[in-house]
Design a protein around this motif. Structure first.
Motif, PDB file in Angstrom:
ATOM      1  N   PHE A   1      40.780  48.516  28.768  1.00 65.29           N
ATOM      2  CA  PHE A   1      41.139  49.929  28.810  1.00 65.29           C
ATOM      3  C   PHE A   1      42.491  50.142  29.470  1.00 65.29           C
ATOM      4  CE2 PHE A   1      37.113  51.247  27.329  1.00 65.29           C
ATOM      5  CZ  PHE A   1      37.261  52.552  26.955  1.00 65.29           C
TER       6      PHE A   1
ATOM      7  N   ARG B   1      29.085  38.844  34.636  1.00 70.93           N
ATOM      8  CA  ARG B   1      28.232  40.021  34.797  1.00 70.93           C
ATOM      9  C   ARG B   1      28.012  40.693  33.439  1.00 70.93           C
ATOM     10  NH1 ARG B   1      29.209  42.564  39.642  1.00 70.93           N
ATOM     11  NH2 ARG B   1      29.191  41.121  41.373  1.00 70.93           N
TER      12      ARG B   1
ATOM     13  N   LEU C   1      34.072  39.319  37.795  1.00 79.33           N
ATOM     14  CA  LEU C   1      32.971  39.878  37.007  1.00 79.33           C
ATOM     15  C   LEU C   1      32.690  39.055  35.758  1.00 79.33           C
ATOM     16  CD1 LEU C   1      34.030  43.619  37.148  1.00 79.33           C
ATOM     17  CD2 LEU C   1      32.264  42.524  38.486  1.00 79.33           C
TER      18      LEU C   1
ATOM     19  N   ARG D   1      36.221  39.148  24.270  1.00 79.18           N
ATOM     20  CA  ARG D   1      35.219  40.093  23.752  1.00 79.18           C
ATOM     21  C   ARG D   1      35.093  41.293  24.676  1.00 79.18           C
ATOM     22  NH1 ARG D   1      35.230  38.497  19.078  1.00 79.18           N
ATOM     23  NH2 ARG D   1      35.443  36.273  19.007  1.00 79.18           N
ATOM     24  N   PHE D   2      36.215  41.836  25.063  1.00 78.45           N
ATOM     25  CA  PHE D   2      36.157  42.935  26.014  1.00 78.45           C
ATOM     26  C   PHE D   2      37.385  43.806  25.804  1.00 78.45           C
ATOM     27  CE2 PHE D   2      38.852  42.782  29.850  1.00 78.45           C
ATOM     28  CZ  PHE D   2      38.541  44.005  30.404  1.00 78.45           C
ATOM     29  N   ILE D   3      37.180  45.120  25.806  1.00 75.91           N
ATOM     30  CA  ILE D   3      38.271  46.056  25.574  1.00 75.91           C
ATOM     31  C   ILE D   3      38.998  46.303  26.879  1.00 75.91           C
ATOM     32  CG2 ILE D   3      38.860  48.390  24.910  1.00 75.91           C
ATOM     33  CD1 ILE D   3      36.309  48.375  23.216  1.00 75.91           C
TER      34      ILE D   3
ATOM     35  N   ILE E   1      37.731  50.798  32.976  1.00 75.41           N
ATOM     36  CA  ILE E   1      38.046  52.224  33.012  1.00 75.41           C
ATOM     37  C   ILE E   1      38.583  52.590  34.396  1.00 75.41           C
ATOM     38  CG2 ILE E   1      37.047  54.532  32.898  1.00 75.41           C
ATOM     39  CD1 ILE E   1      35.116  53.448  30.788  1.00 75.41           C
ATOM     40  N   GLY E   2      37.963  52.012  35.435  1.00 77.56           N
ATOM     41  CA  GLY E   2      38.430  52.276  36.793  1.00 77.56           C
ATOM     42  C   GLY E   2      39.864  51.815  36.990  1.00 77.56           C
ATOM     43  N   VAL E   3      40.194  50.622  36.486  1.00 74.82           N
ATOM     44  CA  VAL E   3      41.564  50.113  36.622  1.00 74.82           C
ATOM     45  C   VAL E   3      42.535  51.043  35.914  1.00 74.82           C
ATOM     46  CG1 VAL E   3      43.095  48.232  35.956  1.00 74.82           C
ATOM     47  CG2 VAL E   3      40.845  47.722  36.859  1.00 74.82           C
TER      48      VAL E   3
ATOM     49  N   LEU F   1      33.252  46.797  31.532  1.00 71.82           N
ATOM     50  CA  LEU F   1      33.821  47.962  30.856  1.00 71.82           C
ATOM     51  C   LEU F   1      34.125  49.072  31.857  1.00 71.82           C
ATOM     52  CD1 LEU F   1      34.404  49.554  28.224  1.00 71.82           C
ATOM     53  CD2 LEU F   1      32.041  50.280  28.282  1.00 71.82           C
ATOM     54  N   ILE F   2      33.170  49.338  32.739  1.00 69.42           N
ATOM     55  CA  ILE F   2      33.363  50.409  33.722  1.00 69.42           C
ATOM     56  C   ILE F   2      34.509  50.046  34.654  1.00 69.42           C
ATOM     57  CG2 ILE F   2      32.278  51.663  35.603  1.00 69.42           C
ATOM     58  CD1 ILE F   2      29.600  51.156  34.155  1.00 69.42           C
ATOM     59  N   THR F   3      34.586  48.776  35.054  1.00 71.33           N
ATOM     60  CA  THR F   3      35.699  48.354  35.898  1.00 71.33           C
ATOM     61  C   THR F   3      37.029  48.584  35.193  1.00 71.33           C
ATOM     62  OG1 THR F   3      34.240  46.628  36.688  1.00 71.33           O
ATOM     63  CG2 THR F   3      36.533  46.488  37.340  1.00 71.33           C
TER      64      THR F   3
ATOM     65  N   LYS G   1      28.259  43.179  30.327  1.00 75.64           N
ATOM     66  CA  LYS G   1      29.500  43.711  29.757  1.00 75.64           C
ATOM     67  C   LYS G   1      29.789  45.125  30.222  1.00 75.64           C
ATOM     68  CE  LYS G   1      30.736  42.731  25.440  1.00 75.64           C
ATOM     69  NZ  LYS G   1      30.559  42.580  23.987  1.00 75.64           N
ATOM     70  N   LEU G   2      28.714  45.884  30.432  1.00 75.47           N
ATOM     71  CA  LEU G   2      28.910  47.270  30.843  1.00 75.47           C
ATOM     72  C   LEU G   2      29.660  47.340  32.172  1.00 75.47           C
ATOM     73  CD1 LEU G   2      28.172  49.788  29.414  1.00 75.47           C
ATOM     74  CD2 LEU G   2      26.125  49.981  30.802  1.00 75.47           C
ATOM     75  N   THR G   3      29.327  46.418  33.081  1.00 71.45           N
ATOM     76  CA  THR G   3      29.997  46.385  34.380  1.00 71.45           C
ATOM     77  C   THR G   3      31.495  46.179  34.203  1.00 71.45           C
ATOM     78  OG1 THR G   3      28.022  45.259  35.124  1.00 71.45           O
ATOM     79  CG2 THR G   3      29.837  45.340  36.653  1.00 71.45           C
TER      80      THR G   3
END
Lengths: 309, 299
Positions: free
Chosen positions: B33, B94, B91, B29-31, B104-106, B100-102, B96-98
């Motif tokens: 990126f 944690r 994570l 359940r996570f995109i 994007i960082g990767v 997601l941001i990670t 979901k937003l955390t």
């Protein structure tokens, strides 16, 4: 004159901006330029913080809102700049900034309404797509100079304008979030279902956050256009949005003081480290990952989320 | 007819990338990126591996293509599982937003890391010729070899994945983890192993798509994954993310749309805007996608 805490700071900041602006003739132009950029980035970061931090949405479209504001404001001053006398120039500039902000707010409304049904990952991707759509539209519109963009824009963004508007932005966002109405933003962030059970309308709060955030992003875009004097669609790509997102994350979501500090830091540091510009984005991305792993609440806060300053 | 064939080939590429998105999303359940950048890594793996394999399989042959795709997929599977282990696993519980941001960082780290002169450099490189250049004439349309291969690969992988998810032990474990991680763990499923496997599989799919995409495109560069990645993500959502057949349907739909819109004078410059606009409309009308089932939110 009795003034509340936030208002006192606003007046103080405006006075400082005006004073420095008046004396800017004798100051180093490079430093003044960097300082103006700091102001613009503060506006962007604080307004994004309203959407991403306080309201808990995740927007990747701030670059797009900024582009709308920049293009609309620049086009206005380019068209009318010749016709008005020197005395009316500040008035025209202010009008152009507001018009740019208004246009960006309309775009924000267009993004905010879909956000009613989406959250988290989906919302991030939709805002990203909106940013790209906006860029593609500018890239293909002859009226806005297509791929080459607009140039020859009047250099009206002074230190005073940039810091004055930044102070105003900080004030508006703080006053909004700390008002009775504004507590709703935090409530929606904490628990949407509980908030609606208490009689708040989460949809209204989300759209308001997008409207206000996009408005200030548009104003920042207008200031940006009149500082750089030339704008093109590539300047407002996805990376621009990411820059702002990093500021908000570094400062701590929903922490205005931290976000302002992060915006200052992330504008000044790259200037100091110009020699290592190859590594700037690598460092940014590493910073995001490490922050999320170790300090998801941002650099400047002890712990947890919630309604702190 | 020509348009149809081009659209089919392009759509199959998007479908292939969308399958990777959907596999990872279906379980976690996570995109992811970074999927688009794994595609880019796959293309670079192919770029470096192909010249070494050419003497064994002969220049520009189907064997060379297959071997290159296989090795690139293995390399990317390792990288994908590594990313999961280092960045996403800590994570797991944690917000979901955390995550997601990670992610994007990767993704940014891979893009800018690879642009650095010490890694690949930012300039575009020509991709080696993996298939014979001559084209096939078919019902009045001219088709390049790779455009013939791509739909077959997509079709084969779709069936393979369906078999994996529905008919194997690992697939059963994946469905269990997707349904409820805690319950799955209580039933003796090793969640970490399942999730690592899913990431490796998704990354291998990205690599396959990356090599095939590069054979079609003129050259490769570190940012090449972004655009197809975004469009394929749209495709996955349009079809109903988490659903294998939906990903392929969405990919074909967007590929066709892009081919036909690209052929129209006047609007061809807006093709990306139209693809993204379609994503927005679909999300508004049917947030769960064309084939997805609507989910009732539980309080």
């Amino acid at each position: 004159m009795r003034l509340g805490g936030a208002r006192r700071w606003l007046v103080l900041a405006l006075l400082v901006a005006a004073a420095v602006s008046a004396g800017s003739g004798v100051m180093n132009r490079y430093y003044l330029g960097v300082a103006s950029e700091v102001g613009i980035n503060v506006i962007l970061a604080v307004s994004l913080n309203l959407i991403n931090g306080y309201t808990g949405q995740f927007s990747l479209g701030h670059g797009g809102f900024m582009a709308v504001g920049a293009y609309v404001a620049a086009k206005m001053t380019l068209v009318f700049g010749e016709q008005v006398g020197a005395a009316f120039q500040p008035l025209l500039f202010a009008g152009a900034l507001v018009a740019g902000g208004g246009a960006a707010a309309l775009a924000g409304l267009a993004v905010g309404v879909p956000s009613l049904r989406l959250r988290g990952d989906y919302l991030a991707v939709v805002t990203l797509c909106f940013g790209e759509i906006i860029r593609v539209v500018f890239q293909n519109s002859a009226f806005f100079g297509a791929a080459t963009g607009l140039s020859g824009i009047a250099p009206w963004t002074t230190f005073g304008w940039s810091w004055g508007v930044a102070a105003l932005t900080v004030y508006v966002v703080l006053a909004l979030v700390h008002s009775t109405y504004g507590r709703g933003f935090l409530a929606v962030n904490d628990d949407e279902i509980a908030a609606s059970a208490m009689g708040l309308n989460p949809l209204k709060y989300k759209v308001t956050a997008f409207l206000v955030g996009a408005f200030f992003a548009g104003v920042a875009g207008g200031l940006f256009a009149h500082m750089k004097r030339a704008i093109n669609p590539e300047g407002f790509n996805f990376m621009r949005s990411i820059d702002v997102v990093v500021m908000v994350i570094l400062g701590g979501m929903g922490n205005t003081a931290g976000v302002v500090a992060a915006a200052v830091l992330l504008t000044v540091l790259p200037e100091l480290l110009r020699g290592f510009s190859d590594c700037r984005m690598i460092a940014y991305s590493l910073l995001i990952i490490v922050l999320m792993l170790l300090r998801p609440q941002g650099l400047f806060r002890r712990s947890g989320k919630g309604g702190g300053l | 007819m020509q348009q149809l064939v081009n659209g089919l080939a392009l759509g199959s590429i998007y479908a292939l990338i969308a399958l990777g998105y959907t596999m990872v999303y279906g379980v976690l359940r996570f995109i992811n990126f970074a999927h688009a950048d794994l595609l880019m890594l796959g293309a670079y793996a192919g770029y470096f591996v192909a010249p070494a394999l050419a003497p064994v399989f002969g220049e520009a042959s189907y064997g060379l293509l297959a071997a290159t795709v296989f090795l690139a997929a293995v390399a990317c599977a390792g990288v994908g599982a590594g990313i999961e282990y280092l960045a996403y696993r800590p994570l797991r519980n944690r917000p979901k937003l955390t995550v997601l941001i990670t992610a994007i960082g990767v993704s940014l780290l891979m893009e800018f890391g690879c642009q650095h002169p010490a890694v690949f450099g930012a300039k575009t490189r020509p991709f080696p010729q993996l298939l014979p250049a001559e084209q096939i004439h078919f019902l009045g349309a001219t088709v390049s070899r790779v455009d013939m291969v791509i739909p077959l690969v997509t079709c084969g992988l779709l069936m393979g994945l369906w078999w994996l998810v529905q008919r194997t032990r690992m697939g059963m474990a994946m469905r269990a983890v997707s349904f409820n991680q805690q319950a799955a763990a209580l039933m003796g499923v090793n969640n970490n192993r399942v999730i690592s496997f899913t990431f490796a599989l998704g990354s291998a799919l990205a690599a396959v798509a990356g090599v095939l995409y590069s054979v079609r495109a003129s050259g490769i560069d570190p940012l090449m994954g972004i655009r197809p990645g975004l469009i394929a993500f749209s495709a996955a959502v349009v079809g109903g993310i988490g659903d294998l057949a939906g990903a392929v349907l969405g990919g074909l739909l967007l590929g066709m749309l892009e081919t036909y819109v690209g052929g129209l004078p006047g609007v061809s410059n807006y093709r990306d805007a139209i693809s993204f606009g379609m994503l927005v409309v679909i999300l508004l009308v049917r947030p769960s996608g064309l084939l997805g089932r609507a989910q009732v939110e539980k309080v």
